[in-house]
Design an enzyme around this catalytic site. Structure first.
Site, mmCIF file in Angstrom:
data_model
loop_
_atom_site.group_PDB
_atom_site.id
_atom_site.type_symbol
_atom_site.label_atom_id
_atom_site.label_comp_id
_atom_site.label_asym_id
_atom_site.label_seq_id
_atom_site.Cartn_x
_atom_site.Cartn_y
_atom_site.Cartn_z
ATOM 1 N N ASP A 1 0.837 -1.192 0.000
ATOM 2 C CA ASP A 1 0.000 0.000 0.000
ATOM 3 C C ASP A 1 0.876 1.248 0.000
ATOM 4 O O ASP A 1 1.612 1.496 0.971
ATOM 5 C CB ASP A 1 -0.905 0.009 1.248
ATOM 6 C CG ASP A 1 -1.808 1.224 1.275
ATOM 7 O OD1 ASP A 1 -1.418 2.224 1.913
ATOM 8 O OD2 ASP A 1 -2.881 1.180 0.642
ATOM 9 N N TYR B 1 3.308 9.466 0.050
ATOM 10 C CA TYR B 1 4.202 8.770 0.965
ATOM 11 C C TYR B 1 5.693 8.866 0.663
ATOM 12 O O TYR B 1 6.503 8.597 1.532
ATOM 13 C CB TYR B 1 3.826 7.294 1.045
ATOM 14 C CG TYR B 1 2.445 7.000 1.555
ATOM 15 C CD1 TYR B 1 1.666 7.964 2.171
ATOM 16 C CD2 TYR B 1 1.899 5.719 1.415
ATOM 17 C CE1 TYR B 1 0.397 7.667 2.624
ATOM 18 C CE2 TYR B 1 0.623 5.425 1.872
ATOM 19 C CZ TYR B 1 -0.124 6.414 2.476
ATOM 20 O OH TYR B 1 -1.382 6.132 2.941
ATOM 21 N N LYS C 1 -2.430 5.963 -4.264
ATOM 22 C CA LYS C 1 -3.514 6.881 -3.923
ATOM 23 C C LYS C 1 -3.317 8.228 -4.595
ATOM 24 O O LYS C 1 -2.196 8.755 -4.691
ATOM 25 C CB LYS C 1 -3.579 7.081 -2.398
ATOM 26 C CG LYS C 1 -3.699 5.765 -1.604
ATOM 27 C CD LYS C 1 -3.879 6.002 -0.138
ATOM 28 C CE LYS C 1 -3.776 4.685 0.628
ATOM 29 N NZ LYS C 1 -2.379 4.331 0.926
ATOM 30 N N HIS D 1 -7.494 9.536 -2.031
ATOM 31 C CA HIS D 1 -6.902 9.464 -0.696
ATOM 32 C C HIS D 1 -7.795 10.062 0.396
ATOM 33 O O HIS D 1 -7.933 9.490 1.476
ATOM 34 C CB HIS D 1 -5.553 10.201 -0.704
ATOM 35 C CG HIS D 1 -4.608 9.733 0.361
ATOM 36 N ND1 HIS D 1 -3.243 9.694 0.202
ATOM 37 C CD2 HIS D 1 -4.848 9.298 1.620
ATOM 38 C CE1 HIS D 1 -2.688 9.257 1.305
ATOM 39 N NE2 HIS D 1 -3.632 9.007 2.195
HETATM 40 N N1 NDP Z 1 -5.536 6.036 3.540
HETATM 41 C C1 NDP Z 1 -5.042 6.766 4.538
HETATM 42 O O1 NDP Z 1 -5.405 7.929 4.767
HETATM 43 C C2 NDP Z 1 -4.035 6.153 5.432
HETATM 44 C C3 NDP Z 1 -3.393 4.989 5.033
HETATM 45 N N2 NDP Z 1 -2.448 4.407 5.848
HETATM 46 C C4 NDP Z 1 -1.797 3.157 5.390
HETATM 47 O O2 NDP Z 1 -1.910 2.178 6.424
HETATM 48 C C5 NDP Z 1 -0.610 1.712 6.755
HETATM 49 C C6 NDP Z 1 -0.571 1.220 8.197
HETATM 50 O O3 NDP Z 1 -0.995 2.187 9.086
HETATM 51 P P1 NDP Z 1 0.060 2.985 10.014
HETATM 52 O O4 NDP Z 1 -0.583 4.296 10.318
HETATM 53 O O5 NDP Z 1 1.375 2.935 9.369
HETATM 54 O O6 NDP Z 1 0.153 2.240 11.388
HETATM 55 P P2 NDP Z 1 0.026 0.737 11.951
HETATM 56 O O7 NDP Z 1 -1.189 0.672 12.788
HETATM 57 O O8 NDP Z 1 0.231 -0.229 10.837
HETATM 58 O O9 NDP Z 1 1.276 0.712 12.946
HETATM 59 C C7 NDP Z 1 2.561 0.832 12.421
HETATM 60 C C8 NDP Z 1 3.510 0.902 13.609
HETATM 61 O O10 NDP Z 1 3.395 -0.319 14.354
HETATM 62 C C9 NDP Z 1 4.661 -0.925 14.512
HETATM 63 N N3 NDP Z 1 4.436 -2.371 14.388
HETATM 64 C C10 NDP Z 1 4.162 -3.070 13.269
HETATM 65 N N4 NDP Z 1 3.970 -4.368 13.550
HETATM 66 C C11 NDP Z 1 4.136 -4.490 14.904
HETATM 67 C C12 NDP Z 1 4.073 -5.588 15.805
HETATM 68 N N5 NDP Z 1 3.780 -6.822 15.368
HETATM 69 N N6 NDP Z 1 4.298 -5.363 17.120
HETATM 70 C C13 NDP Z 1 4.560 -4.109 17.557
HETATM 71 N N7 NDP Z 1 4.631 -3.007 16.756
HETATM 72 C C14 NDP Z 1 4.427 -3.227 15.437
HETATM 73 C C15 NDP Z 1 5.528 -0.368 13.396
HETATM 74 O O11 NDP Z 1 6.887 -0.303 13.807
HETATM 75 P P3 NDP Z 1 8.035 -1.151 12.992
HETATM 76 O O12 NDP Z 1 7.979 -0.631 11.580
HETATM 77 O O13 NDP Z 1 9.273 -0.795 13.714
HETATM 78 O O14 NDP Z 1 7.634 -2.603 13.097
HETATM 79 C C16 NDP Z 1 4.958 1.033 13.216
HETATM 80 O O15 NDP Z 1 5.565 1.926 14.108
HETATM 81 C C17 NDP Z 1 0.278 2.903 6.441
HETATM 82 O O16 NDP Z 1 1.628 2.540 6.341
HETATM 83 C C18 NDP Z 1 -0.318 3.351 5.111
HETATM 84 O O17 NDP Z 1 0.144 2.494 4.075
HETATM 85 C C19 NDP Z 1 -2.134 4.954 7.078
HETATM 86 C C20 NDP Z 1 -2.755 6.113 7.505
HETATM 87 C C21 NDP Z 1 -3.744 6.802 6.709
HETATM 88 O O1 DGU Z 2 -2.559 13.429 5.041
HETATM 89 C C1 DGU Z 2 -1.640 13.456 5.796
HETATM 90 C C2 DGU Z 2 -1.883 12.886 7.116
HETATM 91 O O2 DGU Z 2 -0.713 12.507 7.704
HETATM 92 C C3 DGU Z 2 -2.768 11.695 6.929
HETATM 93 O O3 DGU Z 2 -3.575 11.967 5.846
HETATM 94 C C4 DGU Z 2 -1.908 10.571 6.625
HETATM 95 O O4 DGU Z 2 -2.124 9.670 7.660
HETATM 96 C C5 DGU Z 2 -2.246 10.005 5.279
HETATM 97 O O5 DGU Z 2 -3.663 9.980 5.125
HETATM 98 C C6 DGU Z 2 -1.734 8.596 5.115
HETATM 99 O O6 DGU Z 2 -2.255 7.928 4.239
HETATM 100 O O7 DGU Z 2 -0.813 8.249 5.865
#
Ligand code: NDP
Ligand code: DGU
Length: 320
Positions: A50, A55, A85, A118
């Site tokens: 993703d 990003y 996105k 997005h």
């Molecule tokens: N559409 C949108 O607006 C959004 C989309 N996203 C997407 O969703 C993805 C995931 O969400 P995100 O906000 O990154 O957060 P997550 O909820 O996936 O948490 C990520 C964090 O958790 C840690 N982690 C991962 N696995 C474990 C584990 N098994 N035990 C303990 N800690 C762990 C990681 O550290 P480490 O890397 O050190 O393991 C990192 O710091 C994003 O990367 C993005 O691709 C996110 C936000 C908004």
């Molecule tokens: O947009 C910027 C903000 O950080 C929030 O939107 C992000 O979390 C983004 O949606 C993402 O996909 O990670």
């Protein structure tokens, strides 16, 4: 090759792996770290990635895919499922196709599997910057932007199209004029923010819900420990000999929601894949349903006195 990841069929007829690697991280790590992390993820069996224009991970992901194909870690590109996105600055009818072509160029791919709007908001088509100036926020013309997304799919540059951070109300508004229904709605979802109303709505409309921040973004500046420090999840994890993260990811999967979880650590990547050969009992599901609910990402970033949404209620439409 790690755990076989289950797939489901989207309303587009395309298959999607029910667990994908999230690639968003702030600050964006060095490209070499990202490339090695993505190669590690492929080695552990992950096939769904993703990313997004926001990003800064599209180009390193493209390089990791090229390396994985060249090294025979995946036989063909079709084994992979790549999501990207459309960012707000390009959420305008005539900027969607050029934005997708830019993402394809960054990824060094001829097509991506899923392209998402997005956020349900546009911003002035100024040169990309983040954080954006709130006075640049504009209402999104859902009909015009979605028509452009549909054209991208008709051109074969994307296999499925969808949205992210759309409420039930905004999904309904978009679907009124849609000729191709959204395949996916990617939203914040985890045991501390369960989105039942949105899940019910999307199920009724054949839209797959995909969970971002499934662990509460416990590493992000705006994230929380509401998931990883949940007493209920920790108790269930201890009783089942699983980690709290695995219980959260399994709960999401068991709701029929696909999981987008970020880890750049190979051991935790493997851990996160270990959720498909066991299940949560009805009693454990009942316990998890009692977890206090709190949205993690407020969306304040998209609230502006001059913008389309003047309150978070207008952005989220009180979905719960
Ligand atoms: N559409 C949108 O607006 C959004 C989309 N996203 C997407 O969703 C993805 C995931 O969400 P995100 O906000 O990154 O957060 P997550 O909820 O996936 O948490 C990520 C964090 O958790 C840690 N982690 C991962 N696995 C474990 C584990 N098994 N035990 C303990 N800690 C762990 C990681 O550290 P480490 O890397 O050190 O393991 C990192 O710091 C994003 O990367 C993005 O691709 C996110 C936000 C908004
Ligand atoms: O947009 C910027 C903000 O950080 C929030 O939107 C992000 O979390 C983004 O949606 C993402 O996909 O990670």
């Amino acid at each position: 090759m790690g755990e076989r990841i289950p797939e489901v069929v989207l309303n587009s007829g395309e298959k999607i792996p029910m667990l994908g690697l999230g690639t968003a991280s702030s600050p964006v790590p060095h490209q070499d770290l990202l490339i090695s992390s993505f190669i590690s993820a492929i080695e552990t069996g992950c096939r769904h990635f993703d990313t997004g224009a926001l990003y800064g991970s599209e180009a390193p992901l493209g390089k990791a895919i090229a390396q994985a194909l060249q090294q025979g870690r995946v036989k063909t590109r079709d084994e992979l499922f790549i999501t990207s996105k459309l960012w707000c600055t390009n959420a305008h009818h005539d900027r969607v196709l050029p934005a997708l072509k830019q993402s394809l160029q960054n990824l060094e791919l001829d097509y991506i599997d899923l392209y998402l709007i997005h956020w349900p908001v546009s911003s002035k088509p100024v040169e990309y910057k983040f954080p954006f100036d709130k006075e640049d926020l504009l209402p999104m013309d859902f009909k015009a932007v979605w028509e452009a997304m549909e054209e991208c799919q008709r051109l074969g540059l994307v296999k499925s199209i969808g949205v992210s951070n759309f409420s039930c109300k905004k999904l309904s508004q978009l679907m009124v004029n849609a000729k191709i229904p959204p395949a996916v709605n990617q939203v914040e979802l985890n045991p501390a923010w369960q989105q039942r109303q949105l899940r019910d709505f999307c199920k009724e409309n054949g839209i797959l819900v995909s969970a971002w921040s499934p662990l509460g973004a416990c590493g992000a500046s705006w994230g929380s420990l509401a998931v990883m420090d949940s007493p209920i999840l920790k108790e269930i994890a201890a009783a089942k000999g699983k980690s709290t993260a695995q219980v959260s990811l399994r709960w999401i999967y068991q709701q029929g929601v696909s999981v987008i979880v970020k880890s750049f650590n190979k051991e935790r990547m493997k851990e996160n894949l270990g959720i498909f050969d066991w299940e949560l009992s009805e009693e454990e599901l009942q316990q998890i349903s009692q977890i206090p609910q709190q949205r993690g990402f407020s969306g304040e970033l998209f609230i502006s006195p001059t913008g389309p949404y003047k309150t978070v209620q207008e952005l989220w439409d009180e979905d719960s």
